[in-house]
Design a protein around this motif. Structure first.
Motif, PDB file in Angstrom:
ATOM      1  N   UNK A  62       0.479   6.128  -1.598  1.00  0.00           N
ATOM      2  CA  UNK A  62       0.933   4.792  -1.950  1.00  0.00           C
ATOM      3  C   UNK A  62       1.584   4.204  -0.706  1.00  0.00           C
ATOM      4  N   UNK A  63       1.455   2.903  -0.537  1.00  0.00           N
ATOM      5  CA  UNK A  63       2.001   2.235   0.645  1.00  0.00           C
ATOM      6  C   UNK A  63       3.114   1.290   0.193  1.00  0.00           C
ATOM      7  N   UNK A  64       4.338   1.575   0.644  1.00  0.00           N
ATOM      8  CA  UNK A  64       5.441   0.658   0.405  1.00  0.00           C
ATOM      9  C   UNK A  64       5.480  -0.317   1.574  1.00  0.00           C
ATOM     10  N   UNK A  65       5.368  -1.595   1.268  1.00  0.00           N
ATOM     11  CA  UNK A  65       5.333  -2.645   2.288  1.00  0.00           C
ATOM     12  C   UNK A  65       6.622  -3.448   2.159  1.00  0.00           C
ATOM     13  N   UNK A  66       7.508  -3.298   3.124  1.00  0.00           N
ATOM     14  CA  UNK A  66       8.786  -4.003   3.086  1.00  0.00           C
ATOM     15  C   UNK A  66       8.743  -5.195   4.027  1.00  0.00           C
ATOM     16  N   UNK A  67       9.143  -6.337   3.518  1.00  0.00           N
ATOM     17  CA  UNK A  67       9.186  -7.572   4.312  1.00  0.00           C
ATOM     18  C   UNK A  67      10.493  -8.300   4.003  1.00  0.00           C
ATOM     19  N   UNK A  68      10.769  -9.317   4.811  1.00  0.00           N
ATOM     20  CA  UNK A  68      11.954 -10.139   4.559  1.00  0.00           C
ATOM     21  C   UNK A  68      11.840 -10.907   3.254  1.00  0.00           C
ATOM     22  N   UNK A  69      10.603 -11.056   2.742  1.00  0.00           N
ATOM     23  CA  UNK A  69      10.394 -11.812   1.509  1.00  0.00           C
ATOM     24  C   UNK A  69      10.369 -10.925   0.274  1.00  0.00           C
ATOM     25  N   UNK A  70      10.386  -9.606   0.453  1.00  0.00           N
ATOM     26  CA  UNK A  70      10.351  -8.697  -0.684  1.00  0.00           C
ATOM     27  C   UNK A  70       9.540  -7.455  -0.377  1.00  0.00           C
ATOM     28  N   UNK A  71       9.614  -6.497  -1.304  1.00  0.00           N
ATOM     29  CA  UNK A  71       8.951  -5.199  -1.150  1.00  0.00           C
ATOM     30  C   UNK A  71       7.812  -5.075  -2.148  1.00  0.00           C
ATOM     31  N   UNK A  72       6.679  -4.560  -1.666  1.00  0.00           N
ATOM     32  CA  UNK A  72       5.491  -4.351  -2.501  1.00  0.00           C
ATOM     33  C   UNK A  72       5.138  -2.870  -2.493  1.00  0.00           C
ATOM     34  N   UNK A  73       4.776  -2.340  -3.651  1.00  0.00           N
ATOM     35  CA  UNK A  73       4.186  -1.001  -3.727  1.00  0.00           C
ATOM     36  C   UNK A  73       2.694  -1.166  -3.955  1.00  0.00           C
ATOM     37  N   UNK A  74       1.900  -0.791  -2.952  1.00  0.00           N
ATOM     38  CA  UNK A  74       0.439  -0.787  -3.077  1.00  0.00           C
ATOM     39  C   UNK A  74       0.044   0.658  -3.375  1.00  0.00           C
ATOM     40  N   UNK A  75      -0.418   0.921  -4.602  1.00  0.00           N
ATOM     41  CA  UNK A  75      -0.559   2.316  -5.038  1.00  0.00           C
ATOM     42  C   UNK A  75      -1.741   3.046  -4.420  1.00  0.00           C
ATOM     43  N   UNK A  76      -2.779   2.322  -3.967  1.00  0.00           N
ATOM     44  CA  UNK A  76      -4.020   3.014  -3.637  1.00  0.00           C
ATOM     45  C   UNK A  76      -4.573   3.676  -4.887  1.00  0.00           C
ATOM     46  N   UNK A  77      -5.407   4.698  -4.724  1.00  0.00           N
ATOM     47  CA  UNK A  77      -5.953   5.460  -5.856  1.00  0.00           C
ATOM     48  C   UNK A  77      -5.021   6.631  -6.136  1.00  0.00           C
ATOM     49  N   UNK A  78      -4.778   6.919  -7.412  1.00  0.00           N
ATOM     50  CA  UNK A  78      -3.806   7.962  -7.714  1.00  0.00           C
ATOM     51  C   UNK A  78      -3.953   8.444  -9.139  1.00  0.00           C
ATOM     52  N   UNK A  79      -3.308   9.547  -9.425  1.00  0.00           N
ATOM     53  CA  UNK A  79      -3.022  10.019 -10.771  1.00  0.00           C
ATOM     54  C   UNK A  79      -1.805  10.930 -10.668  1.00  0.00           C
ATOM     55  N   UNK A  80      -1.279  11.373 -11.781  1.00  0.00           N
ATOM     56  CA  UNK A  80      -0.136  12.275 -11.785  1.00  0.00           C
ATOM     57  C   UNK A  80      -0.626  13.661 -12.195  1.00  0.00           C
ATOM     58  N   UNK A  81      -1.054  14.434 -11.193  1.00  0.00           N
ATOM     59  CA  UNK A  81      -1.561  15.781 -11.438  1.00  0.00           C
ATOM     60  C   UNK A  81      -0.416  16.772 -11.234  1.00  0.00           C
ATOM     61  N   UNK A  82       0.039  17.442 -12.280  1.00  0.00           N
ATOM     62  CA  UNK A  82       1.161  18.363 -12.118  1.00  0.00           C
ATOM     63  C   UNK A  82       0.808  19.612 -11.326  1.00  0.00           C
ATOM     64  N   UNK A  83      -0.486  19.873 -11.134  1.00  0.00           N
ATOM     65  CA  UNK A  83      -0.907  21.077 -10.412  1.00  0.00           C
ATOM     66  C   UNK A  83      -2.173  20.752  -9.621  1.00  0.00           C
ATOM     67  N   UNK A  84      -2.044  20.022  -8.486  1.00  0.00           N
ATOM     68  CA  UNK A  84      -3.233  19.529  -7.773  1.00  0.00           C
ATOM     69  C   UNK A  84      -4.022  20.595  -7.024  1.00  0.00           C
ATOM     70  N   UNK A  85      -3.465  21.782  -6.793  1.00  0.00           N
ATOM     71  CA  UNK A  85      -4.129  22.929  -6.157  1.00  0.00           C
ATOM     72  C   UNK A  85      -4.340  22.759  -4.661  1.00  0.00           C
ATOM     73  N   UNK A  86      -4.714  21.583  -4.198  1.00  0.00           N
ATOM     74  CA  UNK A  86      -4.883  21.335  -2.757  1.00  0.00           C
ATOM     75  C   UNK A  86      -3.989  20.165  -2.366  1.00  0.00           C
ATOM     76  N   UNK A  87      -3.183  20.358  -1.338  1.00  0.00           N
ATOM     77  CA  UNK A  87      -2.308  19.286  -0.871  1.00  0.00           C
ATOM     78  C   UNK A  87      -0.996  19.239  -1.632  1.00  0.00           C
ATOM     79  N   UNK A  88      -0.126  18.330  -1.205  1.00  0.00           N
ATOM     80  CA  UNK A  88       1.194  18.191  -1.801  1.00  0.00           C
ATOM     81  C   UNK A  88       1.115  17.525  -3.168  1.00  0.00           C
ATOM     82  N   UNK A  89       2.139  17.784  -3.983  1.00  0.00           N
ATOM     83  CA  UNK A  89       2.239  17.108  -5.270  1.00  0.00           C
ATOM     84  C   UNK A  89       2.778  15.699  -5.064  1.00  0.00           C
ATOM     85  N   UNK A  90       2.682  14.882  -6.112  1.00  0.00           N
ATOM     86  CA  UNK A  90       3.182  13.521  -5.997  1.00  0.00           C
ATOM     87  C   UNK A  90       4.707  13.539  -5.870  1.00  0.00           C
ATOM     88  N   UNK A  91       5.224  12.569  -5.131  1.00  0.00           N
ATOM     89  CA  UNK A  91       6.646  12.523  -4.811  1.00  0.00           C
ATOM     90  C   UNK A  91       7.382  11.714  -5.891  1.00  0.00           C
TER      91      UNK A  91
END
Length: 559
Positions: A155-184
């Protein structure tokens, strides 16, 4: 704001979101954020051709709006390595000429793509760490690790003087992804304290109840399936799903089988994964030439071609034209993937071909051997409860998905929901969010090493030929403009062999009559003769077949 808008009047209080691809469709994502005289691009992807575009493999967003303003384009941030998010970079970068930012795995895959088109040493690619922070012009960027069907989705947090946007990209909440880090989870929850202005988010599964499911569950079910198979097994899945590749490799080893990779993209993804520190600690893979030296029950083929792609490894095996690998009656093919809408016909044709050969075909309809990489409704609700944005902007989905996503956001008490479309200019700040204008948008088609507009005469001509056939006519005229003999007529895609002689005779008579009706001066004008003959052909074929074919007329004169 209009097509002539320069972007230079974007002030410190202004924040705009402009999708050029991926909003109102699934695929070819290209998103723009405008603030303080600059633009930030998030993702630059492709989609694959469909039957309506004969001979076309790749389509991508038309970047004309931002290409005209590339001096104000501060950079391109890539959320993850799927083709619909990075695949257009090698094709479009020379129109954009901006810095590119990606995490390690995505950068590894992109470098290989850039090398193929001679841009490896040209594109300024910056590798950023997971959970990294960096500046792109007036935009302060933070990456938040999520889970998906490929390593390092951000996910990309975009901070500007006008406000903050969370651009999620593609995602899901996998409690056991097996490869790579878990969601933060902690970092996502902390965003609620920042009064996030907007969340621009994935809508793919907004109509699906529940959760996407975990890769750990797939591994357990796939293990039980493969354990029950006695002969050679092939598993087809998306090469980019590195967690699934890890699952298949582990399952094979647990079942006493050696793995052979089949398909160019499978080898490329595995190389990139290992370069980034994934897929380690396994037995060496078999080469294609080695598999026949082992008993059939000790081999597992990990193949490309789960979507019925005609040039992929699995179709070549099914057709019997793979140079080294074959399947026989009693073997099994496991499709550990979903059917992407639009690919249904090709996939079912492949599966039927395998079944006719006596090969056991196993899909996710038979066993739980696939989970989606996108959030179901429960996961979307959870994300809104964590982040609590003021505005919801659904993207990455068809219109029905966007509307369903907006309704979820409304039920989660997000104050504003803005459902946009490609080319919509969405003002996020100042004031209420909403669509305030339109900019140019469309698709580019990659064909024969060149980029063409979706409205190109090349594409329109090919479509016309596919749906209506073609007629080519050669007329020989003497010095008086009279036809010398009959017209020479050739057709494509119109007449059966047994009907052609009679019907072409009718077309020939119509041409001759049309030319004879022309005045003396018109008969000496090639353009007038060609148009008369063309109209005669189209009217006659339309009367005979209900088709208006592409018609080409060539006039030859002799003195």
């Amino acid at each position: 704001m209009s097509d002539g808008y320069s972007g230079k009047d974007l002030g410190a209080d202004d924040l705009y979101f402009v999708p050029l691809g991926g909003t109102g469709e699934i695929g070819m994502n290209l998103n723009l954020y405008g603030h303080k005289g600059a633009w930030l691009m998030v993702d630059c992807g492709i989609t694959f051709g469909d039957p309506r575009l004969p001979g076309i493999d790749v389509e991508m967003p038309d970047p004309a709006f931002i290409a005209e303003r590339r001096d104000d384009l501060a950079g391109l941030v890539l959320t993850h390595a799927h083709e619909d998010h990075i695949g257009a970079v090698p094709y479009l970068w020379e129109e954009l000429r901006c810095p590119v930012y990606a995490t390690k795995f995505t950068a590894a895959l992109l470098r290989r793509k850039l090398a193929e088109v001679g841009l490896l040493d040209v594109v300024p690619l910056t590798e950023v760490p997971l959970s990294g922070t960096f500046s792109v012009g007036p935009f302060e960027i933070e990456l938040i690790t999520l889970t998906h069907s490929i390593p390092e989705p951000n996910a990309v947090v975009i901070r500007t003087a006008a406000g903050t946007v969370l651009h999620t990209g593609d995602w899901k909440l996998d409690p056991d992804p097996l490869v790579g880090d878990n969601y933060d989870e902690a970092r996502l929850k902390a965003l609620a304290e920042e009064n996030v202005l907007a969340m621009v988010g994935d809508s793919t599964n907004a109509m699906v109840w529940g959760e996407a499911g975990s890769e750990a569950e797939v591994r357990e079910h796939l293990l039980q399936v493969v354990k029950g198979l006695k002969q050679r097994v092939a598993v087809a899945c998306f090469a980019s799903n590195v967690a699934r590749l890890e699952t298949v490799i582990r399952v094979a080893e647990d079942c006493g089988r050696r793995v052979c990779l089949l398909g160019r993209s499978m080898h490329r993804i595995v190389d990139c994964a290992r370069e980034a520190g994934y897929l380690t600690g396994h037995q060496p893979f078999l080469s294609e030439e080695e598999i026949d030296y082992l008993p059939r029950g000790e081999v597992l083929l990990l193949c490309t071609g789960s979507q019925g792609e005609p040039r992929a490894a699995l179709w070549r095996i099914a057709r019997g034209d793979h140079p080294h690998v074959g399947l026989s009656a009693g073997d099994a093919v496991v499709f550990s993937s979903r059917v992407i809408p639009g690919n249904d016909t090709a996939i079912f044709e492949l599966q039927n071909s395998l079944a006719r050969a006596g090969i056991d075909v196993i899909t996710d309809h038979d066993h739980d051997i696939h989970v989606s990489g996108h959030p179901g409704r429960d996961e979307l609700i959870q994300m809104y409860q964590w982040v609590r944005p003021q505005v919801a902007v659904p993207v990455h989905g068809e219109a029905r998905h966007l509307m369903a996503h907006a309704e979820i956001a409304k039920q989660c008490q997000v104050p504003q929901q803005v459902v946009g479309h490609n080319g919509a200019v969405i003002r996020l700040a100042p004031g209420d969010a909403g669509i305030v204008d339109e900019v140019s948008n469309g698709r580019l088609i990659y064909d024969g090493g060149r980029l063409l507009s979706q409205n190109s005469p090349v594409i329109k001509g090919r479509q016309k030929l596919m749906f209506n056939g073609a007629v080519a006519v050669t007329l020989v005229l003497d010095e008086r403009g009279q036809m010398d003999g009959e017209a020479d007529i050739s057709t494509v895609g119109l007449f059966e062999e047994h009907e052609e002689e009679e019907d072409l005779a009718a077309v020939g008579i119509a041409i001759q009559e049309a030319v004879q009706r022309l005045g003396r001066r018109e008969r000496k004008d090639d353009a007038a003769v060609e148009e008369a003959a063309r109209l005669a052909v189209r009217r006659t074929v339309n009367r005979l077949l209900g088709k208006k074919p592409m018609t080409m007329v060539h006039v030859i004169r002799f003195e």
